[in-house]
Design a protein around this motif. Structure first.
Motif, short mmCIF file in Angstrom:
data_model
loop_
_atom_site.label_atom_id
_atom_site.label_comp_id
_atom_site.label_asym_id
_atom_site.label_seq_id
_atom_site.Cartn_x
_atom_site.Cartn_y
_atom_site.Cartn_z
N SER A 27 0.81 -1.20 0.00
CA SER A 27 0.00 0.00 0.00
C SER A 27 0.86 1.27 0.00
N GLY A 28 0.58 2.17 -0.95
CA GLY A 28 1.27 3.45 -0.97
C GLY A 28 2.67 3.39 -1.55
N ILE A 29 3.02 2.28 -2.20
CA ILE A 29 4.35 2.14 -2.80
C ILE A 29 4.16 1.72 -4.26
N TYR A 30 4.76 2.48 -5.16
CA TYR A 30 4.54 2.24 -6.59
C TYR A 30 5.85 2.12 -7.35
N ASP A 31 5.79 1.38 -8.47
CA ASP A 31 6.91 1.31 -9.42
C ASP A 31 6.51 2.05 -10.69
N TYR A 32 7.49 2.67 -11.33
CA TYR A 32 7.26 3.24 -12.65
C TYR A 32 7.73 2.26 -13.72
N GLY A 33 6.89 2.02 -14.72
CA GLY A 33 7.27 1.20 -15.86
C GLY A 33 8.09 2.01 -16.86
N HIS A 34 8.39 1.40 -17.99
CA HIS A 34 9.34 2.07 -18.89
C HIS A 34 8.78 3.35 -19.50
N ILE A 35 7.48 3.42 -19.74
CA ILE A 35 6.91 4.65 -20.29
C ILE A 35 6.83 5.73 -19.20
N GLY A 36 6.39 5.31 -18.01
CA GLY A 36 6.30 6.25 -16.90
C GLY A 36 7.66 6.81 -16.54
N THR A 37 8.69 5.97 -16.61
CA THR A 37 10.03 6.42 -16.28
C THR A 37 10.51 7.47 -17.27
N LEU A 38 10.21 7.26 -18.55
CA LEU A 38 10.58 8.28 -19.55
C LEU A 38 9.87 9.60 -19.27
N LEU A 39 8.59 9.52 -18.96
CA LEU A 39 7.83 10.73 -18.64
C LEU A 39 8.40 11.42 -17.41
N LYS A 40 8.68 10.62 -16.39
CA LYS A 40 9.21 11.17 -15.15
C LYS A 40 10.54 11.85 -15.37
N ARG A 41 11.43 11.21 -16.12
CA ARG A 41 12.75 11.81 -16.34
C ARG A 41 12.63 13.07 -17.18
N ASN A 42 11.74 13.08 -18.15
CA ASN A 42 11.54 14.30 -18.92
C ASN A 42 11.06 15.43 -18.01
N PHE A 43 10.09 15.10 -17.15
CA PHE A 43 9.60 16.13 -16.24
C PHE A 43 10.74 16.63 -15.34
N GLU A 44 11.50 15.72 -14.79
CA GLU A 44 12.57 16.11 -13.87
C GLU A 44 13.61 16.98 -14.58
N TYR A 193 10.15 9.62 2.56
CA TYR A 193 9.37 8.50 3.09
C TYR A 193 8.49 8.95 4.25
N ARG A 194 7.24 8.59 4.19
CA ARG A 194 6.32 8.92 5.29
C ARG A 194 5.39 7.74 5.49
N ASN A 195 5.28 7.32 6.72
CA ASN A 195 4.44 6.16 7.00
C ASN A 195 2.99 6.59 7.15
N GLU A 196 2.39 6.96 6.05
CA GLU A 196 1.01 7.43 6.05
C GLU A 196 0.09 6.33 6.57
N ILE A 197 -0.87 6.71 7.37
CA ILE A 197 -1.80 5.72 7.92
C ILE A 197 -2.62 5.11 6.80
N SER A 198 -3.03 5.95 5.90
CA SER A 198 -4.01 5.49 4.93
C SER A 198 -3.67 6.05 3.55
N LEU A 203 -1.28 7.77 -6.97
CA LEU A 203 0.00 8.37 -6.63
C LEU A 203 -0.16 9.58 -5.73
N TYR A 204 -1.37 9.84 -5.23
CA TYR A 204 -1.54 11.10 -4.49
C TYR A 204 -0.94 11.04 -3.08
N ARG A 205 -1.29 10.02 -2.34
CA ARG A 205 -0.68 9.91 -1.00
C ARG A 205 0.14 8.64 -0.94
N LEU A 206 1.43 8.80 -0.95
CA LEU A 206 2.35 7.67 -1.02
C LEU A 206 3.17 7.56 0.25
#
Length: 501
Positions: A27-44, A193-198, A203-206
RNA sequence: GCGGAUGUAGUGUAGUCUGGUUAUCACUCAGGCUUGCCAAGCCUGAAACUCGGGUUCAAAUCCCGACGUCCGCACCA
């Protein structure tokens, strides 16, 4: 779009999904796939060239995710991130123990342990404020993840709850290497890292999140920001304790609302970034001033950056602009017993900090939510081309043209993010590219290879948004992509910068 | 964390109440035919009952637990 639609699209097209999903996910932990990673790196990269590369004294650093306990005691995180929680034995309502106790006008020290709190609750007969039932034993509630280092696990540490702390810990050394100039900027793009309760809502609350933060250190007595280039730029702001957003030019914000110019100026820069670089529509963007309990105690001015995100039900925070004063450097100077002051002329000062903080995961969610468009016969991710995972696709009109199209692909592939596709019909290939936002499809047809044709050695370029086509010489493809895709911050910036053109 | 709902191919789903054939359908994906510019058509194929335990001759279906998701509450310095 609702959250399920965003998630299903993200999974189907390779953007993101839950970590360890074959084990049921976390819960609250996600992986980026190859398309998401490209988008993320472009944004960064765009974020970096916009916010960091534009000042010669701003730099990116990269720091550990693990911080020693002492540093987070000094920063106040152990006190404010580790609350004692009591819950009602009957209705399960949760309360912060320190609040319940101070409501009864009883004094309790900030670091009181669970047995002390249990004694106080027993002694003063404190009960659940909702149903008056007895309360359970106090338990520490840690929003920070703790770690124990070494063979005896004797050294307590934490995963950093925000990237900002690393910057403050590195300030003194960097300031010296940077030859002691103010303002100085240090940025980090990294995990926090934050141990969010819920954790909820995609991707909003991770629990593990990516922050892109720029900490600007400056002399509060003399940071004259030349804001004339943005003086008339209107900013949409929801002020603290107000129900209505106001549209107010930068200069009025400074003159009538007593917002310092360095703060207002950076609001304008951020406004340009969201509206002109990321292309967020005007009516979906605002600043939201925080005050009272909503504002962290050390912030002197705090505005959230909010975007209207349909799948999350309205305006939601995607970043923040925090004037933190000298709180951070002063706390770390005290806690580490190091002198973190700097000399300005014959005076010693503790620099103040303006923090520009951006949630990268939230931004990516926002982009998918905002730019994923269903039209009659197709779906398009209408993100700006410089954000697109692929710069262009190279497609043969028919598969007997593979030889020529593959040659073009191999020539471009080292230079750009290009995608080569021979599967299905040409229309299907266009559709695939539309859905992940590829701005151009370059198609090799029979004229490309027909020496008799006046279009010999030319290809068609098909635009994603209007499906229009133009014909360009094969040798111009690289220039065309470069011109249309490469992000050039100077065209957006109010600074005077040398132009590439 | 509490309460409620829920979990079936890559995605979306039927089937679950009332246990019983080879688990439905669509899209997607792969291979082929076709196709001279926008998800066309035809053929072939791949692909799922979240995990663990229990009841039963028999479990996607009933029960228990774990994990995940959604909604509400609480939490979010």
């Amino acid at each position: 779009m609702n959250t399920d639609e965003v998630i299903s699209f993200a999974k189907r097209r390779g953007f993101f999904w839950q970590t360890a999903e074959i084990y049921g996910g976390l819960s609250g932990i996600y992986d980026y796939g190859h398309i998401g990673t490209l988008l993320k790196r472009n944004f960064e990269n765009i974020w970096l060239s916009f916010f960091v590369n534009i000042n010669e004294n701003y730099y990116l650093i990269d720091c550990s995710n693990i911080l020693p306990e002492r540093s987070l005691i000094s920063s106040g995180h152990t006190a404010h991130f580790n609350d004692m929680i009591v819950s009602c034995s009957k209705c399960h309502a949760h309360f912060r123990a320190d609040q319940l106790i101070s409501d009864k006008k009883i004094e309790v020290s900030e670091g009181a342990d669970s047995s002390t709190i249990d004694e106080i609750i027993k002694k003063y007969k404190i009960v659940c404020t909702v149903c008056k039932s007895p309360l359970s034993m106090a338990k520490p509630f840690n929003l920070m993840f703790d770690l124990y280092l070494g063979p005896e696990k004797s050294d307590k540490a934490y995963l950093r709850p925000e990237t900002a702390q690393d910057v403050y810990l590195n300030f003194a050394r960097e300031f010296n290497i940077l030859r002691k100039k103010l303002p100085a900027g240090l940025a980090i793009i990294g995990k926090a890292y934050r141990n969010e309760i819920s954790p909820r809502q995609g991707l909003y609350r991770l629990r593990e999140l990516i922050q892109a933060e720029l900490q600007i250190f400056f002399n509060p007595d003399s940071w004259d920001v030349d804001y004339k280039n943005v003086a008339d730029r209107p900013l949409t702001i929801l002020f603290y304790n107000s129900d209505e957003t106001e549209c107010i030019p930068v200069k009025n914000l400074i003159e009538e609302h007593a917002i310092p110019s360095f703060y207002a100026y950076h609001l304008a820069i951020i406004d340009i970034f969201y509206k002109e670089v990321l292309k967020i529509p005007d009516d979906k963007f605002r600043f939201h001033e925080k005050g009272g309990d909503e504002k962290a105690f050390y912030n002197r001015i705090h505005m959230d950056i909010e975007v209207d995100i349909e799948s999350l039900g309205g305006f939601r925070e995607v970043g923040g602009v925090h004037y933190r004063g000298d709180y951070d450097l002063t706390s770390h100077a005290k806690g580490s017993m190091q002198d973190l002051s700097v000399s300005v002329g014959d005076k010693k000062i503790i620099p103040h900090v303006l923090e520009l903080s951006f949630g990268v995961d939230r931004t990516l969610w926002m982009l998918l939510d905002l730019f994923y468009k269903k039209e009659e016969e197709r779906t398009i991710l209408k993100i700006p081309g410089y954000l697109s995972p692929y710069n262009a696709a190279i497609l043969p009109l028919q598969n007997d043209l593979n030889g020529e199209s593959e040659k073009i692909f191999r020539r471009l592939n080292p230079l750009f993010r290009v995608f080569y596709d021979t599967g299905g019909s040409i229309g299907r290939r266009y559709a695939r590219m539309d859905e992940i936002g590829t701005p151009f499809c370059i198609t090799v047809d029979y004229e490309t290879v027909d020496k008799q044709s006046s279009n010999y050695n030319t290809v068609t370029v098909r635009y994603r948004d209007d499906k229009k086509q133009i014909r360009i010489p094969t040798t111009d493809i690289a220039d065309f992509i470069r011109k249309n895709i490469v992000f050039n911050p100077s065209i957006f910036m109010p600074y005077t910068l040398p132009s590439d053109e």
